[in-house]
Design a protein around this motif. Structure first.
Motif, PDB file in Angstrom:
ATOM      1  N   UNK A  19      -1.164  10.698 -18.040  1.00 28.53           N
ATOM      2  CA  UNK A  19      -1.076   9.381 -18.681  1.00 28.53           C
ATOM      3  C   UNK A  19      -0.444   8.375 -17.732  1.00 28.53           C
ATOM      4  N   UNK A  20       0.550   8.831 -16.971  1.00 32.21           N
ATOM      5  CA  UNK A  20       1.289   7.924 -16.084  1.00 32.21           C
ATOM      6  C   UNK A  20       0.406   7.368 -14.971  1.00 32.21           C
ATOM      7  N   UNK A  21      -0.677   8.092 -14.624  1.00 33.37           N
ATOM      8  CA  UNK A  21      -1.587   7.599 -13.592  1.00 33.37           C
ATOM      9  C   UNK A  21      -2.921   7.183 -14.180  1.00 33.37           C
ATOM     10  N   UNK A 122       5.225   1.312  -5.223  1.00 30.33           N
ATOM     11  CA  UNK A 122       5.283  -0.049  -5.729  1.00 30.33           C
ATOM     12  C   UNK A 122       6.756  -0.428  -5.881  1.00 30.33           C
ATOM     13  N   UNK A 123       7.037  -1.678  -5.648  1.00 25.78           N
ATOM     14  CA  UNK A 123       8.382  -2.165  -5.903  1.00 25.78           C
ATOM     15  C   UNK A 123       8.571  -2.228  -7.410  1.00 25.78           C
ATOM     16  N   UNK A 368      -0.114  -0.821 -13.690  1.00 26.80           N
ATOM     17  CA  UNK A 368      -0.968  -1.300 -12.609  1.00 26.80           C
ATOM     18  C   UNK A 368      -1.894  -0.203 -12.109  1.00 26.80           C
ATOM     19  N   UNK A 369      -1.396   1.036 -12.061  1.00 27.51           N
ATOM     20  CA  UNK A 369      -2.237   2.163 -11.646  1.00 27.51           C
ATOM     21  C   UNK A 369      -3.442   2.305 -12.565  1.00 27.51           C
ATOM     22  N   UNK A 375     -11.341   0.225 -10.471  1.00 28.95           N
ATOM     23  CA  UNK A 375     -12.011  -0.181  -9.251  1.00 28.95           C
ATOM     24  C   UNK A 375     -12.316  -1.658  -9.168  1.00 28.95           C
ATOM     25  N   UNK A 376     -11.936  -2.405 -10.208  1.00 28.82           N
ATOM     26  CA  UNK A 376     -12.241  -3.834 -10.243  1.00 28.82           C
ATOM     27  C   UNK A 376     -11.237  -4.658  -9.437  1.00 28.82           C
ATOM     28  N   UNK A 377      -9.975  -4.272  -9.489  1.00 26.81           N
ATOM     29  CA  UNK A 377      -8.917  -5.067  -8.855  1.00 26.81           C
ATOM     30  C   UNK A 377      -7.877  -4.158  -8.221  1.00 26.81           C
ATOM     31  N   UNK A 378      -7.082  -4.774  -7.348  1.00 31.39           N
ATOM     32  CA  UNK A 378      -5.930  -4.098  -6.753  1.00 31.39           C
ATOM     33  C   UNK A 378      -4.727  -5.033  -6.858  1.00 31.39           C
TER      34      UNK A 378
END
Length: 390
Positions: A19-21, A122-123, A368-369, A375-378
């Motif tokens: 779930x976390x990823x 990630x910060x 964010x992950x 695959x649409x955004x980073x």
């Protein structure tokens, strides 16, 4: 040999790791949510899993012990404490929590080995620091609701604070000629609040929302003004329709349950009907909603569509809902809970649409992950700023 109970814990731990990823199916998400709601202990463990500080401490402890030995020790403690009647609940909680930590980090280890993907750094951006809900009285006086103690009167109506986040306007002993007075509840970012109006109608307010309402309703109508998002469970009164006024839109009902999402700065107003029937008026256009339908209103048009109601209103159960919303809308939702500003490398990225749901108290990195997995955004995170790119 591992017991059935520990097998269950490893199953849940594996789901939490994935779930976390952002790699859970809809069926697995439902399984995890059902487990979470079984007991207060499960809910606490789930919430702690979203807490980066808890994970850091747990991982350090995990590194110092052997997985198998720890599991056997904890299993013995659980079996021993089952025989004790005194302090059973507290002791079992301590043992289960320890098994949970070991299980989670064992699963995390196995998951990393299976995927062989590096963990993206990630910060850290944390949940919004708690802010204080405010009640604004008719004379302009403000009261901090989290520090409110005891009952008080407003325009002859008894007002009570019940629990930590509920305000109730007593429907008993209403004066025959009640003074028309208005109160306003302002719910800040990172918070929620609910209230019971004088007619018994209950309103749940989402973060960064405001509701203006009469202390007691007049003889001909019941009308409130909303800014932000609210869920309404309206007490039926055929003589007096209940109206929610928001921007250029009015929702009118007799007795029903519905959700209105109308934040300033966002172009769409969403009204979703849970039960009953509502009429939505906007700029001369009118639609009647049946259960399961949602109206969408903006400056250009008004239309209706069928939606998954459970997902739309799941913010009340601690979830972010991404029901075909644009990335710009999604980032606005997240910004009401996390402390960050967002920049878009290309303005067209704002219109990318997503569908799904995310635990409301998940770490910002995991959110964010999940979005990146499409695959649409980073995203690039630096300090309290997020840059969106392709």
């Amino acid at each position: 040999m591992m017991t059935h109970e520990n097998e269950k814990w490893f199953r849940i731990a594996g789901l939490l790791v994935r779930q976390r990823v952002g790699q859970l199916s809809e069926e697995e998400l439902r399984e995890l949510e059902e487990w979470r709601e079984v007991s207060p202990e499960n809910k606490l463990l789930y919430d702690r899993w979203q807490d980066g500080a808890f994970l850091e401490v747990g991982f350090k402890n995990y590194q110092r012990i052997g997985r198998r030995k720890a599991l056997l020790d904890m299993e013995k403690r659980v079996q021993l404490q089952r025989k004790k009647e005194v302090r059973l609940r507290v002791l079992r909680w301590g043992a289960v929590a320890a098994v949970f930590v070991v299980a989670v980090f064992s699963s995390l280890y196995l998951f990393k080995r299976e995927t062989e993907e590096p963990v993206k750094e990630q910060v850290a951006i944390v949940l919004m620091k708690p802010q204080r809900p405010v009640l604004r009285l008719d004379d302009g006086t403000t009261m901090l609701l989290d520090s409110l103690k005891g009952d008080f009167e407003e325009a002859g109506i008894l007002v009570k604070k019940t629990g930590e986040s509920t305000l109730s306007y007593s429907a008993e002993n209403l004066p025959q000629q009640a003074q028309l007075a208005y109160n306003t509840i302002e719910v800040p970012k990172g918070a929620e609040f609910d209230l019971i109006l004088s007619d018994g109608t209950r309103v749940w307010l989402n973060a960064d929302s405001k509701l203006k309402y009469p202390v007691t309703f007049g003889n001909d109508k019941r009308e409130v003004e909303l800014e932000g998002e609210g869920y309404f469970k309206v007490t039926k009164d055929e003589r007096k329709p209940f109206r929610v006024v928001v921007k250029k839109q009015t929702v009118e009902v007799l007795g029903t349950e519905f959700n209105v999402d109308a934040y300033p700065g966002e172009k769409n107003i969403y009204t979703t009907l849970v039960s009953g029937k509502v009429k939505v008026d906007a700029d001369g256009q009118t639609v009647i909603l049946d259960p399961g339908m949602q109206s969408v209103v903006n400056d250009e048009k008004m239309y209706t569509r069928k939606v998954n109601v459970a997902e739309v209103i799941s913010w009340r159960n601690g979830m972010f809902v991404l029901e075909n919303h644009t990335l710009e809308e999604i980032m606005s939702k997240l910004a009401r809970w996390y402390d960050f500003t967002v920049f878009y490398q290309n303005a067209s990225l704002k219109e990318a649409t997503f569908k799904g749901k995310i635990p409301r108290y998940a770490s910002f990195e995991s959110v964010l992950d999940i979005l990146e997995k499409t695959g649409e955004v980073k995203f690039n995170v630096k300090n309290q700023s997020v840059t969106v790119y392709q």
